[in-house]
Design an enzyme around this catalytic site. Structure first.
Site, PDB file in Angstrom:
ATOM      1  N   ASP A 137       3.693 -15.098  -2.106  1.00  0.00           N
ATOM      2  CA  ASP A 137       4.073 -15.926  -0.959  1.00  0.00           C
ATOM      3  C   ASP A 137       2.860 -16.036  -0.048  1.00  0.00           C
ATOM      4  O   ASP A 137       1.727 -15.889  -0.512  1.00  0.00           O
ATOM      5  CB  ASP A 137       5.299 -15.341  -0.248  1.00  0.00           C
ATOM      6  CG  ASP A 137       6.164 -16.415   0.406  1.00  0.00           C
ATOM      7  OD1 ASP A 137       5.635 -17.130   1.273  1.00  0.00           O
ATOM      8  OD2 ASP A 137       7.352 -16.547   0.057  1.00  0.00           O
ATOM      9  N   HIS A 191       0.459 -18.291  -1.221  1.00  0.00           N
ATOM     10  CA  HIS A 191       0.747 -19.573  -0.591  1.00  0.00           C
ATOM     11  C   HIS A 191      -0.195 -19.873   0.561  1.00  0.00           C
ATOM     12  O   HIS A 191       0.090 -20.731   1.387  1.00  0.00           O
ATOM     13  CB  HIS A 191       2.197 -19.609  -0.100  1.00  0.00           C
ATOM     14  CG  HIS A 191       3.203 -19.580  -1.202  1.00  0.00           C
ATOM     15  ND1 HIS A 191       4.567 -19.604  -0.976  1.00  0.00           N
ATOM     16  CD2 HIS A 191       3.059 -19.515  -2.558  1.00  0.00           C
ATOM     17  CE1 HIS A 191       5.213 -19.537  -2.133  1.00  0.00           C
ATOM     18  NE2 HIS A 191       4.313 -19.494  -3.104  1.00  0.00           N
TER      19      HIS A 191
END
Length: 397
Positions: A210, A233
């Site tokens: 993430d 991310h």
């Protein structure tokens, strides 16, 4: 086993920043034994010590259950993790914490050891990235109301949820941290911060599933420097606006970082139909290297994962004084720059300076898209920028 738990050794050491007569409270046991009770007992003793003290987990592999270490303490504490502590390997749904340090003023965490969240089984049960209605999984290490702290030379491996969660702290430094989890592990943000002031994240490598670093509401005076991110991310401010009680974000600086193969690069994200009206101001990204980063520069005020909001209502989060300077490298798709601002509150004073992002994929040249914003352009832009005033960069012809 009981004879090993709660072992205490008083040593005379010259610890950095501490007195020469600091007490050392050692918590250990046989290989792979559960040292939860020993750690809690050692911390309690250290917290009550009248002079600076140290909690030591020696080298070796140990099991550690939910451990909440709460101050205030009488003197500063150094928590030295030399070994590897492992969490329960099950999903442990419904619990939101594993190791917690809270309400401590004057704290050090170091030692070169590892917090192993044993997250593999839990990731399969995690659907919090898809729905509000989900059972929480434990964050590996939480810092709640910790002030004047240094977290250094520590590894977080395979967290079930966030690796590090930092809330309501002041004057904290993270230095030489390693964060490791597979790219497909959901919600495993590397370092998430909110409502803190004066935090530095330095010389750190984050590979996770993430956001490498996610900046929540209420953050003030954050420096992120010399961080390598990927997979993951990217580095994100937000998401902002999901909840009604959120506070303003100010003075966020990201410098001299490298992003490698991340799903996003430098991102600011706010929810449409936001539950609050706040401002995020003074957000600066500078001297960033990209290597096949998808969506390298992204302001997304239409952030609505899995259709959990009403996109017809524009975001009420105001974005002011945003800069992207000297961003260079390669994109993983043609969307090199996307500035998607709110039609309800168009972005104000966004500066793009010396951007050089290449893309050679099959779907065309890289693009630069703007919505509800007219950026100030400084120096050169590759790809060619959307419409906006052009200003010469200082010292350039």
């Amino acid at each position: 086993m009981g004879s090993y738990l709660g072992i205490y050794t008083i040593l005379v050491l010259c610890l950095l920043g501490y007195s020469a007569n600091a007490e050392v409270f050692t918590a250990g046991g046989p290989p792979n034994s559960d040292i939860t009770a020993a750690v809690l007992k050692a911390f309690t003793s250290a917290c009550q010590a009248p002079a600076p003290s140290q909690v030591l987990i020696p080298k070796g592999d140990f099991k550690l259950g939910e451990t909440v270490m709460t101050g205030p303490c009488k003197s500063p504490i150094e928590f030295t993790l030399q070994g590897n502590v492992k969490a329960d390997g099950g999903s442990t749904q419904g619990k939101d914490r594993w190791v917690v340090f809270e309400k401590i003023n004057g704290f050090k965490l170091n030692g070169g050891g590892t917090f192993d969240g044993e997250g593999n089984a839990a990731w399969k049960a995690n659907n919090c990235h898809k729905t509000f209605e989900c059972k929480k999984l434990p964050i590996s290490v939480r810092f709640d109301f910790v002030d004047n702290a240094e977290i250094k030379d520590i590894t977080s491996l395979d967290a079930k949820n966030f690796h590090f969660n930092v809330i309501s702290g002041k004057n904290m430094t993270f230095d030489n941290i390693k964060i490791i989890a597979p790219a497909e592990s959901p919600n495993t943000d590397g370092i998430h911060l909110g409502r803190c002031e004066g935090v530095k994240i330095l010389n750190t490598k984050i590979a996770t599933g993430d956001d490498c670093i996610s900046v929540g509401d209420g953050m003030k005076n954050l420096l992120i420097e010399k961080v390598v991110c990927g997979p993951g991310h990217g580095i994100s401010v937000g998401s902002l606006g999901r909840y009604g009680w959120e506070q303003d974000v100010t003075d966020i600086n990201v410098k001299n970082c490298t992003l490698e193969g991340t799903d996003n690069g430098l991102r600011i994200k706010t929810w449409p139909s936001a539950a609050c009206t706040t401002t995020a101001a003074g957000i600066h990204f500078e001297d960033i290297i990209l290597n096949k980063v998808s969506n390298p520069i992204l302001i997304d005020q239409e952030y609505c994962p899995w259709n959990q909001c009403n996109k017809n209502k524009p975001s009420t989060i105001k974005l002011v004084d945003i800069t992207f300077r000297n961003i260079r490298g390669t994109s993983g798709n043609k969307d090199a720059v996307k500035l998607l601002c709110s039609k309800g509150h168009p972005c104000e004073n966004v500066e793009i300076g010396d951007i050089n992002i290449d893309y050679t994929g099959p779907d065309g040249p890289p693009t630069f898209e703007c919505t509800n914003v007219t950026p100030k352009l400084v120096g050169t832009q590759n790809p060619k920028a959307c419409v906006g005033p052009v200003v010469k960069a200082p010292g350039k012809e």
